[in-house]
Design a protein around this motif. Sequence first.
Motif, PDB file in Angstrom:
ATOM      1  N   ARG A   7      60.788  61.945  94.553  1.00  0.00           N
ATOM      2  CA  ARG A   7      60.928  61.442  96.369  1.00  0.00           C
ATOM      3  C   ARG A   7      62.023  60.372  96.105  1.00  0.00           C
ATOM      4  O   ARG A   7      62.277  59.766  96.771  1.00  0.00           O
ATOM      5  CB  ARG A   7      59.725  60.735  96.799  1.00  0.00           C
ATOM      6  N   GLU A  49      54.313  62.414 112.314  1.00  0.00           N
ATOM      7  CA  GLU A  49      53.072  61.510 111.548  1.00  0.00           C
ATOM      8  C   GLU A  49      53.259  60.614 111.209  1.00  0.00           C
ATOM      9  O   GLU A  49      54.725  60.245 109.864  1.00  0.00           O
ATOM     10  CB  GLU A  49      52.389  62.967 110.498  1.00  0.00           C
ATOM     11  N   PHE A  84      57.066  63.871 120.359  1.00  0.00           N
ATOM     12  CA  PHE A  84      58.339  64.080 119.071  1.00  0.00           C
ATOM     13  C   PHE A  84      57.741  63.377 117.998  1.00  0.00           C
ATOM     14  O   PHE A  84      58.373  62.594 117.080  1.00  0.00           O
ATOM     15  CB  PHE A  84      59.047  63.625 119.721  1.00  0.00           C
ATOM     16  N   LEU A  85      56.259  62.811 118.115  1.00  0.00           N
ATOM     17  CA  LEU A  85      55.886  61.732 117.620  1.00  0.00           C
ATOM     18  C   LEU A  85      55.764  62.324 116.375  1.00  0.00           C
ATOM     19  O   LEU A  85      55.833  63.310 115.485  1.00  0.00           O
ATOM     20  CB  LEU A  85      54.653  61.496 117.901  1.00  0.00           C
ATOM     21  N   SER A 120      64.754  64.779  98.536  1.00  0.00           N
ATOM     22  CA  SER A 120      63.757  64.856  98.403  1.00  0.00           C
ATOM     23  C   SER A 120      63.536  66.167  97.853  1.00  0.00           C
ATOM     24  O   SER A 120      64.362  67.516  98.315  1.00  0.00           O
ATOM     25  CB  SER A 120      62.647  64.984  99.261  1.00  0.00           C
ATOM     26  N   PHE A 122      52.132  65.737 102.965  1.00  0.00           N
ATOM     27  CA  PHE A 122      53.233  66.157 103.289  1.00  0.00           C
ATOM     28  C   PHE A 122      54.370  65.191 102.954  1.00  0.00           C
ATOM     29  O   PHE A 122      55.524  65.299 103.296  1.00  0.00           O
ATOM     30  CB  PHE A 122      53.836  67.306 103.869  1.00  0.00           C
ATOM     31  N   LYS A 123      53.982  63.337 103.745  1.00  0.00           N
ATOM     32  CA  LYS A 123      54.581  62.718 103.483  1.00  0.00           C
ATOM     33  C   LYS A 123      53.781  61.726 103.843  1.00  0.00           C
ATOM     34  O   LYS A 123      52.555  61.653 103.631  1.00  0.00           O
ATOM     35  CB  LYS A 123      55.261  62.285 104.707  1.00  0.00           C
TER      36      LYS A 123
HETATM   37  C1  UDX Z   1      58.876  66.208 112.616  1.00  0.00           C
HETATM   38  C2  UDX Z   1      59.773  66.066 112.998  1.00  0.00           C
HETATM   39  O1  UDX Z   1      60.149  64.367 113.051  1.00  0.00           O
HETATM   40  C3  UDX Z   1      58.402  65.208 115.156  1.00  0.00           C
HETATM   41  O2  UDX Z   1      59.922  64.254 115.630  1.00  0.00           O
HETATM   42  C4  UDX Z   1      57.924  66.127 115.217  1.00  0.00           C
HETATM   43  O3  UDX Z   1      57.755  65.942 116.356  1.00  0.00           O
HETATM   44  C5  UDX Z   1      57.174  66.501 114.257  1.00  0.00           C
HETATM   45  O4  UDX Z   1      57.634  66.954 112.921  1.00  0.00           O
HETATM   46  P1  UDX Z   1      56.946  65.180 110.304  1.00  0.00           P
HETATM   47  O5  UDX Z   1      57.105  66.941 110.566  1.00  0.00           O
HETATM   48  O6  UDX Z   1      55.658  64.711 111.211  1.00  0.00           O
HETATM   49  O7  UDX Z   1      57.302  65.257 112.450  1.00  0.00           O
HETATM   50  O8  UDX Z   1      57.482  64.294 109.534  1.00  0.00           O
HETATM   51  P2  UDX Z   1      58.779  64.015 109.756  1.00  0.00           P
HETATM   52  O9  UDX Z   1      58.794  62.286 109.330  1.00  0.00           O
HETATM   53  O10 UDX Z   1      60.292  64.720 110.398  1.00  0.00           O
HETATM   54  O11 UDX Z   1      58.976  63.991 107.611  1.00  0.00           O
HETATM   55  C6  UDX Z   1      58.846  66.357 108.249  1.00  0.00           C
HETATM   56  C7  UDX Z   1      58.969  66.310 106.286  1.00  0.00           C
HETATM   57  O12 UDX Z   1      60.664  66.702 105.883  1.00  0.00           O
HETATM   58  C8  UDX Z   1      58.169  65.673 105.763  1.00  0.00           C
HETATM   59  O13 UDX Z   1      58.272  65.944 104.292  1.00  0.00           O
HETATM   60  C9  UDX Z   1      59.244  64.209 104.682  1.00  0.00           C
HETATM   61  O14 UDX Z   1      58.461  63.610 103.588  1.00  0.00           O
HETATM   62  C10 UDX Z   1      60.493  65.270 104.956  1.00  0.00           C
HETATM   63  N1  UDX Z   1      61.337  64.525 104.542  1.00  0.00           N
HETATM   64  C11 UDX Z   1      62.018  63.507 105.889  1.00  0.00           C
HETATM   65  C12 UDX Z   1      63.172  63.990 103.861  1.00  0.00           C
HETATM   66  O15 UDX Z   1      62.178  64.797 102.646  1.00  0.00           O
HETATM   67  N2  UDX Z   1      64.339  63.420 104.448  1.00  0.00           N
HETATM   68  C13 UDX Z   1      64.033  62.657 104.955  1.00  0.00           C
HETATM   69  O16 UDX Z   1      65.235  62.523 105.031  1.00  0.00           O
HETATM   70  C14 UDX Z   1      63.491  62.114 105.604  1.00  0.00           C
END
Ligand code: UDX
Length: 485
Positions: free
Chosen positions: A464, A176, A173-174, A280, A349-350
């Motif tokens: 963002r 990135e 569930f981590l 976003s 992507f983030k």
């Molecule tokens: C996600 C899940 O959070 C994680 O638990 C799983 O194991 C893998 O997929 P990840 O994709 O690494 O993790 O990052 P996350 O923080 O979830 O962000 C995913 C995308 O959503 C990013 O592009 C981020 O910028 C976007 N995001 C996140 C938003 O646009 N708004 C938010 O409020 C949160």
Amino acid sequence: PTEIKKIACIGAGYVGGPTMAVIAQQCPHIQVTVVDINPQRIADWNDEDLSKLPVYEPGLPEVVAEARGRNLFFSTDVEGAIRESEMIFISVNTPTKTYGVGKGMAADLKYVELCARQIAEVATSNKIVVEKSTLPVRTAQAIRTILDSSSINGDTGASNKKAQFAVLSNPEFLAEGTAITDLLHADRVLIGSEDSEGGKQAEQALANIYANWIPREQIITTRIWSSELSKLTANAFLAQRISSINSISALCERTGADVDEVARAIGMDSRIGSKFLKSSVGFGGSCFQKDILNLVYLCRHFNLPEVADYWEQVVTLNDYQKHRFAKQIIDSLFNTVSGKKISFLGWAFKKDTNDTRESAAIYVADELLQDRAEIHVYDPKVKAEQIYADLEYLQANRRNTTQENGQLSSEEIRQLVNVHQSPFDATQNAHAIAVLTEWDEFKTYDWQKIYDGMLKPAFIFDGRNILDREALKAIGFELTSIGKG
Ligand code: UDX
Ligand code: NAD
């Protein structure tokens, strides 16, 4: 055994690398070997210079420095690691299929299957096989079938029973950018096991490893199918929140409401909660879209079209959000960006990752390139070759074929897209800036200096909502944010 001493992990990527590094750091008594078929990846994991690790994650270099060479090893010897270990994590990629049955929807399990076949072939002693990759429900069944058939000799048909296997599901569930803290302070660890004595023993063996640093009550056990499905469901729910707030952002823009104010107001309701409500340009990353499409595919497979359509809408809305952002740039720049210089701040992507998979930046760039914009990118961690590779990959694997997008050649992409080492170079003489990633450093720039270097009117599209609106407007920027009418 319930006390494991040797672990192997197949796949040294964004999950396998950090996860095993933390297990090794927290369990000095366990030898952890991470293997991969990509020799460059392994060489990078072994690089003396910790800034060269293939995965950029805050805190990761410190963990690797502590454990590498002590009880953490990176190697290309997949067979050796399988043979030596008592427990094997499968942490290989499971991307959306780009061919054949389930193209564009189903998860491609060929790498997982290869791992299972290799384990079956090589193992001479009992192994616990752990699904760490995100997999469709019932994949454990397929893995079990492959592993069991290994004990049957292909030539004679006789059973040689050289090794017995237990299969566990232990989804990761981590997120990135926060992988190390997420691993050290996981909300929960989930272990799904088969309903057998061997299954329960294996479950305990894995739970004992995590118990070295995770409180027992946060290590939860379920049936194996529930564990597999929980991972897809968790990602679907998280992504759904983003699409929900992004849908409201469109309405905010029409009505004069402010999406960040709305998010704050609803987030204070403890039933809704405040996290994952940041509007976003659209979610990216290797997981959300892939896992939802996989869920949709499963629902269609099990003849649940209404359920499939419900979840598919989360991805459709996300496509819409990315498209809306690109269209807004073109509309604002007097209906064409042809020959205009558009600066991209951020490509990942983030923030806090060098990963670009499914980044919104790729799709926004593609739409602007269709209109023949000149794109100038600055990202603090992403390399130029990755940016070109992302755009080329999209040309070859467009999911949404109904869009009337032309094909761009590699030469055209390299002509139109420039990658810079500094934000000031990237924005010099630009018609517009688009913020695609929420890197903290973007907030600290000398925006007056950037403004002075741009063509006027100087447009900024903050995908963002991280920039100081009042300050930028006072400088003279034409600022457009997400969900602010
Ligand atoms: C996600 C899940 O959070 C994680 O638990 C799983 O194991 C893998 O997929 P990840 O994709 O690494 O993790 O990052 P996350 O923080 O979830 O962000 C995913 C995308 O959503 C990013 O592009 C981020 O910028 C976007 N995001 C996140 C938003 O646009 N708004 C938010 O409020 C949160
Ligand atoms: P990745 O592409 O970064 O890493 C996978 C690695 O596996 C690659 O280095 C590849 O070379 C290697 N590999 C593939 N087949 C192999 C084989 N047969 N033998 C040896 N090595 C092989 O992928 P990732 O982001 O680490 O994701 C891995 C899995 O974890 C996926 O199923 C993903 O859905 C899941 N997951 C990812 C995240 C995330 O944030 N990235 C979070 C949770 C779960």
